[in-house]
Design a protein around this motif. Structure first.
Motif, PDB file in Angstrom:
ATOM      1  N   ALA A  33      24.614  28.159  19.475  1.00 34.36           N
ATOM      2  CA  ALA A  33      25.895  28.168  18.772  1.00 34.36           C
ATOM      3  C   ALA A  33      26.396  29.598  18.577  1.00 34.36           C
ATOM      4  N   ASP A  34      25.468  30.529  18.322  1.00 34.66           N
ATOM      5  CA  ASP A  34      25.861  31.928  18.153  1.00 34.66           C
ATOM      6  C   ASP A  34      26.554  32.451  19.411  1.00 34.66           C
ATOM      7  N   THR A  35      25.940  32.180  20.553  1.00 31.04           N
ATOM      8  CA  THR A  35      26.504  32.667  21.812  1.00 31.04           C
ATOM      9  C   THR A  35      27.811  31.957  22.140  1.00 31.04           C
ATOM     10  N   ALA A  36      27.883  30.655  21.862  1.00 34.44           N
ATOM     11  CA  ALA A  36      29.136  29.917  22.070  1.00 34.44           C
ATOM     12  C   ALA A  36      30.242  30.491  21.201  1.00 34.44           C
ATOM     13  N   ASP A  37      29.905  30.852  19.970  1.00 34.83           N
ATOM     14  CA  ASP A  37      30.889  31.458  19.075  1.00 34.83           C
ATOM     15  C   ASP A  37      31.398  32.789  19.643  1.00 34.83           C
ATOM     16  N   ALA A  38      30.495  33.575  20.215  1.00 33.31           N
ATOM     17  CA  ALA A  38      30.887  34.867  20.774  1.00 33.31           C
ATOM     18  C   ALA A  38      31.898  34.686  21.903  1.00 33.31           C
ATOM     19  N   PHE A  39      31.655  33.714  22.771  1.00 36.05           N
ATOM     20  CA  PHE A  39      32.598  33.481  23.870  1.00 36.05           C
ATOM     21  C   PHE A  39      33.904  32.864  23.384  1.00 36.05           C
ATOM     22  N   ALA A  40      33.846  32.044  22.324  1.00 34.50           N
ATOM     23  CA  ALA A  40      35.081  31.523  21.735  1.00 34.50           C
ATOM     24  C   ALA A  40      35.924  32.671  21.184  1.00 34.50           C
ATOM     25  N   ALA A  41      35.242  33.646  20.576  1.00 31.79           N
ATOM     26  CA  ALA A  41      35.947  34.820  20.069  1.00 31.79           C
ATOM     27  C   ALA A  41      36.557  35.625  21.210  1.00 31.79           C
ATOM     28  N   LEU A  42      35.834  35.739  22.321  1.00 34.25           N
ATOM     29  CA  LEU A  42      36.359  36.447  23.480  1.00 34.25           C
ATOM     30  C   LEU A  42      37.638  35.798  23.990  1.00 34.25           C
ATOM     31  N   ARG A  43      37.634  34.475  24.107  1.00 34.71           N
ATOM     32  CA  ARG A  43      38.835  33.763  24.563  1.00 34.71           C
ATOM     33  C   ARG A  43      40.002  33.989  23.602  1.00 34.71           C
ATOM     34  N   LEU A  44      39.715  33.914  22.316  1.00 34.14           N
ATOM     35  CA  LEU A  44      40.759  34.087  21.320  1.00 34.14           C
ATOM     36  C   LEU A  44      41.352  35.490  21.389  1.00 34.14           C
ATOM     37  N   LEU A  45      40.508  36.492  21.417  1.00 36.14           N
ATOM     38  CA  LEU A  45      40.998  37.868  21.467  1.00 36.14           C
ATOM     39  C   LEU A  45      41.790  38.142  22.738  1.00 36.14           C
ATOM     40  N   ALA A  46      41.318  37.602  23.855  1.00 37.79           N
ATOM     41  CA  ALA A  46      41.998  37.839  25.136  1.00 37.79           C
ATOM     42  C   ALA A  46      43.394  37.246  25.157  1.00 37.79           C
ATOM     43  N   SER A  47      43.662  36.275  24.281  1.00 36.85           N
ATOM     44  CA  SER A  47      44.981  35.638  24.238  1.00 36.85           C
ATOM     45  C   SER A  47      45.966  36.402  23.353  1.00 36.85           C
ATOM     46  N   HIS A  48      45.468  37.412  22.630  1.00 39.89           N
ATOM     47  CA  HIS A  48      46.321  38.141  21.687  1.00 39.89           C
ATOM     48  C   HIS A  48      47.175  39.168  22.444  1.00 39.89           C
ATOM     49  N   ILE A  51      45.942  42.864  22.453  1.00 36.26           N
ATOM     50  CA  ILE A  51      44.563  43.136  22.873  1.00 36.26           C
ATOM     51  C   ILE A  51      44.485  43.208  24.394  1.00 36.26           C
ATOM     52  N   ASP A  52      43.834  44.251  24.906  1.00 36.18           N
ATOM     53  CA  ASP A  52      43.577  44.369  26.348  1.00 36.18           C
ATOM     54  C   ASP A  52      42.327  43.547  26.661  1.00 36.18           C
ATOM     55  N   PRO A  53      42.474  42.461  27.415  1.00 40.28           N
ATOM     56  CA  PRO A  53      41.310  41.598  27.673  1.00 40.28           C
ATOM     57  C   PRO A  53      40.215  42.281  28.483  1.00 40.28           C
ATOM     58  N   GLN A  54      40.538  43.403  29.135  1.00 42.42           N
ATOM     59  CA  GLN A  54      39.536  44.140  29.896  1.00 42.42           C
ATOM     60  C   GLN A  54      38.749  45.118  29.028  1.00 42.42           C
ATOM     61  N   ARG A  55      39.117  45.203  27.751  1.00 42.81           N
ATOM     62  CA  ARG A  55      38.445  46.152  26.845  1.00 42.81           C
ATOM     63  C   ARG A  55      37.981  45.447  25.572  1.00 42.81           C
ATOM     64  N   ILE A  56      37.248  44.387  25.747  1.00 48.69           N
ATOM     65  CA  ILE A  56      36.671  43.671  24.600  1.00 48.69           C
ATOM     66  C   ILE A  56      35.148  43.782  24.686  1.00 48.69           C
ATOM     67  N   ALA A  57      34.562  44.379  23.669  1.00 43.14           N
ATOM     68  CA  ALA A  57      33.099  44.523  23.606  1.00 43.14           C
ATOM     69  C   ALA A  57      32.540  43.549  22.585  1.00 43.14           C
ATOM     70  N   VAL A  58      31.265  43.259  22.702  1.00 48.01           N
ATOM     71  CA  VAL A  58      30.584  42.400  21.724  1.00 48.01           C
ATOM     72  C   VAL A  58      29.453  43.202  21.089  1.00 48.01           C
ATOM     73  N   MET A  59      29.367  43.133  19.780  1.00 48.02           N
ATOM     74  CA  MET A  59      28.308  43.815  19.046  1.00 48.02           C
ATOM     75  C   MET A  59      27.697  42.832  18.066  1.00 48.02           C
ATOM     76  N   GLY A  60      26.381  42.829  17.973  1.00 49.35           N
ATOM     77  CA  GLY A  60      25.705  41.924  17.052  1.00 49.35           C
ATOM     78  C   GLY A  60      24.512  42.593  16.407  1.00 49.35           C
ATOM     79  N   PHE A  61      24.160  42.108  15.221  1.00 49.62           N
ATOM     80  CA  PHE A  61      23.096  42.706  14.423  1.00 49.62           C
ATOM     81  C   PHE A  61      21.973  41.693  14.213  1.00 49.62           C
ATOM     82  N   SER A  62      20.736  42.089  14.497  1.00 48.55           N
ATOM     83  CA  SER A  62      19.561  41.243  14.299  1.00 48.55           C
ATOM     84  C   SER A  62      19.686  39.962  15.127  1.00 48.55           C
TER      85      SER A  62
END
Length: 243
Positions: A33-48, A51-62
């Motif tokens: 679910a964590d990874t699915a959430d990350a990709f859902a966020a990617l899709r959402l951000l890319a639609s904004h 936001i440049d869809p070619q410049r979206i990074a993912v950062m996570g803690f623990s």
């Protein structure tokens, strides 16, 4: 990050599912679910539109750090059926979990995406020990993915939190740094990375029992947080400049 001109989406995978903490029971939220959430966020951000869809990074803690590096797996990316070749431009696991044990995926050429990675880890971390993550990041780098590793001297797990007291979490679930098992994503089998032997049934159950441990410390450290932030901003500035 905002001061650098970057938008930030902070993703909460626990709260909307009614979970406060998974430290003592990681099964409350499936790791998938964590990874699915990350990709859902990617899709959402890319639609904004801003936001440049070619410049979206993912950062996570623990635990989130697991998604930060697992979202670089080519098979996982392909399974998302993202439009127009959309993918994360960079991956930043911070004191990441999954460096040892069944979540660790055997690095081979083509298993991980070519998007650059920056691993950030404190050398006093006894929750997700440094040695296992540095070894794993190094092996990923040997397969062709650009990998940087930044060590924060003296930093404990959760060094970015505001509370500077050193706290022992007795029931914290963790994996021993010496755990020999990992998953071969190409064959979907669990192996002993030292011998290459496939593990299943009681042998796998026994190995997982041997790898399981509890108890770890957390402690905030403002100086460590600042060092990490400086390193991450420099890394992303470099990555975003070449996209």
């Amino acid at each position: 990050f905002n001061a650098a001109g970057w938008a930030v989406l902070a993703l909460d995978s626990f709260g909307p599912r009614g979970v406060v903490s998974t430290a003592e029971d990681q099964s409350q939220v499936p790791f998938a679910a964590d990874t699915a959430d990350a990709f859902a966020a990617l899709r959402l951000l890319a639609s904004h539109p801003r936001i440049d869809p070619q410049r979206i990074a993912v950062m996570g803690f623990s635990r989130g750090g697991i998604s930060a590096w697992r979202s670089a797996l080519q098979r996982v990316i392909a399974s998302q059926k993202l439009p127009g070749g959309l993918r994360f431009a960079a991956h930043v696991p911070v004191y990441a979990g999954g460096c040892a044990g069944i979540f660790r995926v055997t690095p081979r050429p083509g298993v991980f995406s070519p998007a650059p990675m920056l691993w950030v880890h404190g050398d006093a971390d006894d929750y997700t020990p440094l040695a296992a993550c540095r070894d794993y990041a190094g092996r990923i780098g040997e397969t062709g993915t650009p990998v940087d590793f930044f060590v924060v001297p003296g930093a404990q797990h959760k060094f970015d939190m505001d509370d500077t007291r050193r706290v022992f979490i007795r029931g914290a679930q963790r994996t021993s740094a010496s755990c020999p098992i990992e998953t071969d994503i190409e064959t979907l089998s669990v192996i002993d990375r030292a011998s290459g032997q496939r593990l299943g049934g009681e042998a796998l159950a026994a190995a997982q029992r041997d790898c399981a441990a509890t108890g770890a410390h957390v402690q905030g450290d403002r100086a460590a947080r600042d060092q990490a932030a400086t390193a991450i901003r420099a890394f992303l500035t470099r990555v975003f400049a070449v996209r």
